[in-house]
Design an enzyme around this catalytic site. Structure first.
Site, short mmCIF file in Angstrom:
data_model
loop_
_atom_site.label_atom_id
_atom_site.label_comp_id
_atom_site.label_asym_id
_atom_site.label_seq_id
_atom_site.Cartn_x
_atom_site.Cartn_y
_atom_site.Cartn_z
N LYS A 228 0.85 -1.21 0.00
CA LYS A 228 0.00 0.00 0.00
C LYS A 228 0.88 1.25 0.00
O LYS A 228 0.61 2.21 -0.71
CB LYS A 228 -0.95 -0.03 1.21
N GLN B 176 -4.48 -1.50 9.54
CA GLN B 176 -4.31 -2.84 8.95
C GLN B 176 -4.80 -3.92 9.92
O GLN B 176 -4.41 -3.95 11.09
CB GLN B 176 -2.83 -3.06 8.60
N ASP C 29 -10.86 2.51 3.53
CA ASP C 29 -11.06 1.07 3.37
C ASP C 29 -12.53 0.77 3.03
O ASP C 29 -12.85 -0.33 2.58
CB ASP C 29 -10.71 0.33 4.68
#
Ligand code: NAD
Length: 287
Positions: A54, A98, A121
């Site tokens: 990412k 995460q 997200d």
């Protein structure tokens, strides 16, 4: 007949290049560089790889990524405090925590603590709710990536019978909502589904998201169907595979995604797209 392979890696690279042009154009207009806060708690090796990918994608696109690598002993209160700080920081456009988190931290509470407008997200109940009522804003990255991938391959899901295997909050459930939005008749299968084989066998479009290697047998696939494999499973020899028996399925399907190199890179590309979208939406709400 052998299926056409949908090359998610190549589609994602194109998306990243287009996003870079948009970021560069905005910079030439004097606009601020978009920024993404990436929080990693602990040292789970798979999470570390995902986070690295990412951050690399941010570099490619020209998004500023700010890393918070926290010790595994981090408390929920400490993580809440960091999220509050980032929510209030006008220079931060997206916040990503995460998963998985260590057991002392409740992931659901953390997701809800992230401001919905910075939830790149697309996991916050507000953003899932917007997708459910056909007003998507920040869409869950993996299912949105699948939709982008179908579009890019010129595949039109409208009217198809779609079967999603696995209905978790972050992946399968928003995938069901995305496919409904795209005009499919959707069935969500899960561990209590009575006859998985029969459901898969009648699908024009199968999306596998169970995290179980070999769960979807190749011979279940309807000839010519589209098969999208979201599953990422690490085998004992260290190699990665999806949930679909690829070797047999590819001889029956019309289109199929590989693992790796299928949905995974699309998830990262849609995260970048969401970060840019979060920035532009906040700009327009400030004006
Ligand atoms: P999860 O464990 O939260 O959910 C799994 C779902 O599969 C559940 O709904 C469960 O009921 C269902 N399931 C489990 N066994 C089943 C069975 N035998 N028959 C039918 N349904 C069954 O997992 P998740 O977070 O949704 O992730 C699913 C998979 O997708 C994992 O392999 C994960 O690594 C992968 N993943 C990939 C990406 C990507 O970018 N490609 C992103 C996120 C997750």
């Amino acid at each position: 007949m052998s299926a056409q392979i949908i090359n998610g890696k190549a589609i994602a690279e194109q998306m990243l290049a287009q996003l870079k042009s948009r970021v560069d154009e905005r910079a030439s207009q004097g606009k601020r560089t978009p920024s993404l806060a990436v929080i990693l708690v602990g040292a789970d090796p798979a999470s570390a790889i995902y986070v690295r990918n990412k951050r690399l994608a941010c570099e490619k696109v020209g998004i500023r990524s700010i890393s918070y690598d926290l010790p595994v002993s981090t408390t929920e209160t400490e993580l809440f405090a960091l999220i509050d700080e980032l929510n209030a920081d006008a220079a931060i456009d997206g916040i990503l925590v995460q998963a998985p988190l260590p057991p002392q931290i409740d992931e659901k509470r953390i997701i809800e603590a992230i401001s919905a407008e910075k939830d790149v997200d697309g996991f916050h109940p507000y953003n899932i709710g917007r997708l459910a009522v056909r007003q998507p804003t920040l869409r869950s990255c993996t299912p949105f990536g699948v939709i982008k991938m179908l579009e890019s391959a010129g595949l039109k899901p409208l009217g198809m019978d779609a079967v999603v295997v696995g209905v978790s909050n972050h992946v399968g459930r928003p995938m069901v909502l995305e496919l409904l939005l795209a005009g499919c008749t959707v069935t969500g299968c899960h561990r209590h589904t009575k006859d998985l084989a029969a459901n898969v066998a009648r699908a024009d479009l199968v999306v596998a998201a169970a995290g179980k290697p070999g769960l979807i047998k190749g011979e279940w696939i309807k000839p010519g169907a589209i098969v999208i494999d979201i599953g990422i499973n690490r085998l004992a020899d260290g190699s990665l595979c999806g949930d679909v028996d690829f070797a047999v399925a590819k001889e029956r399907a019309g289109w199929i995604t590989p693992v790796p190199g299928g949905v995974g890179p699309m998830t990262v590309a849609t995260l970048m797209e969401n970060t840019l979208l979060a920035q532009t939406l906040r700009e327009s709400s400030v004006c």
